[in-house]
Design an enzyme around this catalytic site. Sequence first.
Site, PDB file in Angstrom:
ATOM      1  N   SER A  23       0.801  -1.231   0.000  1.00 51.63           N
ATOM      2  CA  SER A  23       0.000   0.000   0.000  1.00 51.63           C
ATOM      3  C   SER A  23       0.832   1.278   0.000  1.00 51.63           C
ATOM      4  CB  SER A  23      -0.975  -0.007   1.181  1.00 51.63           C
ATOM      5  OG  SER A  23      -1.867  -1.071   1.040  1.00 51.63           O
ATOM      6  N   THR A  73      -6.404  -3.183   7.723  1.00 48.74           N
ATOM      7  CA  THR A  73      -6.296  -4.584   7.319  1.00 48.74           C
ATOM      8  C   THR A  73      -6.273  -5.481   8.554  1.00 48.74           C
ATOM      9  OG1 THR A  73      -5.146  -6.123   5.869  1.00 48.74           O
ATOM     10  CG2 THR A  73      -3.751  -4.576   7.056  1.00 48.74           C
ATOM     11  N   LYS A  77     -10.092  -5.128  10.694  1.00 43.97           N
ATOM     12  CA  LYS A  77     -11.190  -4.777   9.788  1.00 43.97           C
ATOM     13  C   LYS A  77     -12.571  -4.820  10.469  1.00 43.97           C
ATOM     14  CE  LYS A  77      -9.515  -5.724   5.141  1.00 43.97           C
ATOM     15  NZ  LYS A  77      -9.702  -6.502   3.921  1.00 43.97           N
ATOM     16  N   ASN A  98     -12.359  -1.328   5.372  1.00 44.00           N
ATOM     17  CA  ASN A  98     -10.950  -1.257   4.947  1.00 44.00           C
ATOM     18  C   ASN A  98     -10.508   0.170   4.651  1.00 44.00           C
ATOM     19  OD1 ASN A  98     -11.999  -0.733   2.385  1.00 44.00           O
ATOM     20  ND2 ASN A  98     -10.428  -1.924   1.350  1.00 44.00           N
ATOM     21  N   ASP A 113     -12.978  -3.148  -0.988  1.00 47.17           N
ATOM     22  CA  ASP A 113     -12.558  -4.459  -1.528  1.00 47.17           C
ATOM     23  C   ASP A 113     -13.584  -4.996  -2.528  1.00 47.17           C
ATOM     24  OD1 ASP A 113     -10.137  -4.780  -0.223  1.00 47.17           O
ATOM     25  OD2 ASP A 113     -11.037  -5.740   1.532  1.00 47.17           O
ATOM     26  N   GLY A 140     -13.405 -20.652   0.180  1.00 47.98           N
ATOM     27  CA  GLY A 140     -13.068 -19.928   1.409  1.00 47.98           C
ATOM     28  C   GLY A 140     -14.262 -19.127   1.898  1.00 47.98           C
ATOM     29  N   ALA A 141     -14.264 -18.837   3.201  1.00 53.15           N
ATOM     30  CA  ALA A 141     -15.406 -18.116   3.780  1.00 53.15           C
ATOM     31  C   ALA A 141     -14.935 -17.109   4.830  1.00 53.15           C
ATOM     32  CB  ALA A 141     -16.385 -19.115   4.399  1.00 53.15           C
ATOM     33  N   GLY A 142     -13.766 -16.494   4.581  1.00 58.89           N
ATOM     34  CA  GLY A 142     -13.238 -15.501   5.519  1.00 58.89           C
ATOM     35  C   GLY A 142     -13.638 -14.095   5.116  1.00 58.89           C
TER      36      GLY A 142
HETATM   37  P1  NAP Z   1      -9.237 -14.839   6.132  1.00 63.87           P
HETATM   38  O1  NAP Z   1     -10.284 -13.908   6.626  1.00 63.87           O
HETATM   39  O2  NAP Z   1      -8.265 -15.417   7.098  1.00 63.87           O
HETATM   40  O3  NAP Z   1     -10.010 -16.037   5.374  1.00 63.87           O
HETATM   41  C1  NAP Z   1      -9.306 -17.110   4.774  1.00 63.87           C
HETATM   42  C2  NAP Z   1     -10.253 -18.233   4.410  1.00 63.87           C
HETATM   43  O4  NAP Z   1      -9.454 -19.261   3.816  1.00 63.87           O
HETATM   44  C3  NAP Z   1     -10.968 -18.883   5.604  1.00 63.87           C
HETATM   45  O5  NAP Z   1     -12.209 -19.381   5.181  1.00 63.87           O
HETATM   46  C4  NAP Z   1     -10.003 -20.027   5.949  1.00 63.87           C
HETATM   47  O6  NAP Z   1     -10.618 -21.102   6.614  1.00 63.87           O
HETATM   48  C5  NAP Z   1      -9.591 -20.478   4.558  1.00 63.87           C
HETATM   49  N1  NAP Z   1      -8.329 -21.204   4.617  1.00 63.87           N
HETATM   50  C6  NAP Z   1      -7.175 -20.837   5.229  1.00 63.87           C
HETATM   51  N2  NAP Z   1      -6.226 -21.769   5.064  1.00 63.87           N
HETATM   52  C7  NAP Z   1      -6.821 -22.782   4.374  1.00 63.87           C
HETATM   53  C8  NAP Z   1      -6.375 -24.063   3.906  1.00 63.87           C
HETATM   54  N3  NAP Z   1      -5.114 -24.473   4.134  1.00 63.87           N
HETATM   55  N4  NAP Z   1      -7.242 -24.827   3.218  1.00 63.87           N
HETATM   56  C9  NAP Z   1      -8.504 -24.419   2.983  1.00 63.87           C
HETATM   57  N5  NAP Z   1      -8.995 -23.233   3.411  1.00 63.87           N
HETATM   58  C10 NAP Z   1      -8.155 -22.416   4.087  1.00 63.87           C
HETATM   59  O7  NAP Z   1      -8.328 -14.155   5.008  1.00 63.87           O
HETATM   60  P2  NAP Z   1      -8.767 -13.048   3.919  1.00 63.87           P
HETATM   61  O8  NAP Z   1      -8.570 -11.688   4.474  1.00 63.87           O
HETATM   62  O9  NAP Z   1     -10.100 -13.431   3.380  1.00 63.87           O
HETATM   63  O10 NAP Z   1      -7.621 -13.230   2.806  1.00 63.87           O
HETATM   64  C11 NAP Z   1      -7.541 -14.429   2.052  1.00 63.87           C
HETATM   65  C12 NAP Z   1      -6.589 -14.270   0.868  1.00 63.87           C
HETATM   66  O11 NAP Z   1      -7.065 -13.265  -0.017  1.00 63.87           O
HETATM   67  C13 NAP Z   1      -5.163 -13.861   1.245  1.00 63.87           C
HETATM   68  O12 NAP Z   1      -4.273 -14.563   0.422  1.00 63.87           O
HETATM   69  C14 NAP Z   1      -5.116 -12.390   0.923  1.00 63.87           C
HETATM   70  O13 NAP Z   1      -3.807 -11.938   0.594  1.00 63.87           O
HETATM   71  C15 NAP Z   1      -6.032 -12.334  -0.289  1.00 63.87           C
HETATM   72  N6  NAP Z   1      -6.645 -11.008  -0.475  1.00 63.87           N
HETATM   73  C16 NAP Z   1      -6.384 -10.363  -1.636  1.00 63.87           C
HETATM   74  C17 NAP Z   1      -6.963  -9.135  -1.861  1.00 63.87           C
HETATM   75  C18 NAP Z   1      -6.674  -8.405  -3.140  1.00 63.87           C
HETATM   76  O14 NAP Z   1      -6.907  -7.181  -3.209  1.00 63.87           O
HETATM   77  N7  NAP Z   1      -6.230  -9.085  -4.179  1.00 63.87           N
HETATM   78  C19 NAP Z   1      -7.817  -8.558  -0.904  1.00 63.87           C
HETATM   79  C20 NAP Z   1      -8.063  -9.269   0.269  1.00 63.87           C
HETATM   80  C21 NAP Z   1      -7.469 -10.505   0.475  1.00 63.87           C
HETATM   81  P3  NAP Z   1     -10.508 -21.263   8.227  1.00 63.87           P
HETATM   82  O15 NAP Z   1     -11.390 -20.198   8.802  1.00 63.87           O
HETATM   83  O16 NAP Z   1     -10.978 -22.640   8.455  1.00 63.87           O
HETATM   84  O17 NAP Z   1      -9.057 -21.035   8.587  1.00 63.87           O
END
Ligand code: NAP
Length: 290
Positions: A23, A73, A77, A98, A113, A140-142
């Site tokens: 950033s 971040t 958040k 964000n 986002d 994924g569901a984060g």
């Molecule tokens: P988060 O809130 O931690 O959510 C991650 C999700 O992935 C959760 O559902 C988690 O499940 C799941 N997960 C983690 N490790 C896993 C594994 N080994 N196998 C299967 N599922 C898994 O993270 P986030 O903020 O959403 O970010 C996720 C990704 O998106 C990161 O790589 C981040 O850099 C990227 N991102 C990119 C942008 C962009 O602008 N391009 C923006 C935001 C995020 P559990 O809850 O079970 O751990």
Amino acid sequence: MMNSRSESFRLGLIGWPLVHSLSPLMHNAALKAAGLPGEYRLYPVQPLPEGEASLRDLLGEMKVGSIQGLNVTIPHKQNILNLVDLLSPAANAIGAVNTISVQNGLLTGDNTDWLGFLSDLDNQLPDSNSEKINRAVVLGAGGSARAVVYALQQIGWQVNISARRLEQSEKLATDFSSVGHPVSAWPLSQYAELSETTLIVNTTPVGMFPDTTSSPWPADLPFPKQAFLYDLIYNPIETALMKSARSAGLSAANGLGMLAEQAALAFEIWTGKPAPREIFRQAAVERTVL
Ligand code: NAP
């Protein structure tokens, strides 16, 4: 927008631990290109409860106009939701902030986002906004899955969430189904409409540097043939998931466009000026591990 008491923009990012953030590079290059004086810096703030005083201090500085804009971040958040005066409809629905801006001493929490994702999706997949039935699978569901599901709902897509914890996918599906198009939560192996899926979005960190050989897609499951793959990961530029999807004949994109676009949207909120989008993108690409 710039406060009359300030002569230059003081902007920044709150998070922890903030080691690899792109950033500052993007925003400082953009301020320079737009001819605006100011600086974007990192504000490492520990997770709560340790970081609470620092978080409140930074928001206090915004209220008096000495900081004009902050990005937020992990892990803050969600913490910000209750600390600002107003929430945009998107931040409220997604349940995460964000971007914080200030006007007349009132702080607004926004979320760029979702629109960053949608704008880039539109670049990558020009008919994503069409009338036809579009089905997406979100892996994924984060936090970022919530922004992606909200975005796809805005353009009428049918969304299935497949995450490793079923209860987490079901919770997200229930949250969003109550405000828009129904969202389902089938594991990939049980999702009956998988073969009709036209978009796969990876929102898990699986495959991100340094674990670049992992993929969230099961090796024995064929990709839906007509799908486009969007991986939110941008480091590496081509993930193992993108590589295997391309080998199976699918088109694929990484998350650099989303990253640059969500930053550009925040810049526009703070400065009131059009963002130099190519500068955001270039600054991000130059520092990303290939
Ligand atoms: P988060 O809130 O931690 O959510 C991650 C999700 O992935 C959760 O559902 C988690 O499940 C799941 N997960 C983690 N490790 C896993 C594994 N080994 N196998 C299967 N599922 C898994 O993270 P986030 O903020 O959403 O970010 C996720 C990704 O998106 C990161 O790589 C981040 O850099 C990227 N991102 C990119 C942008 C962009 O602008 N391009 C923006 C935001 C995020 P559990 O809850 O079970 O751990």
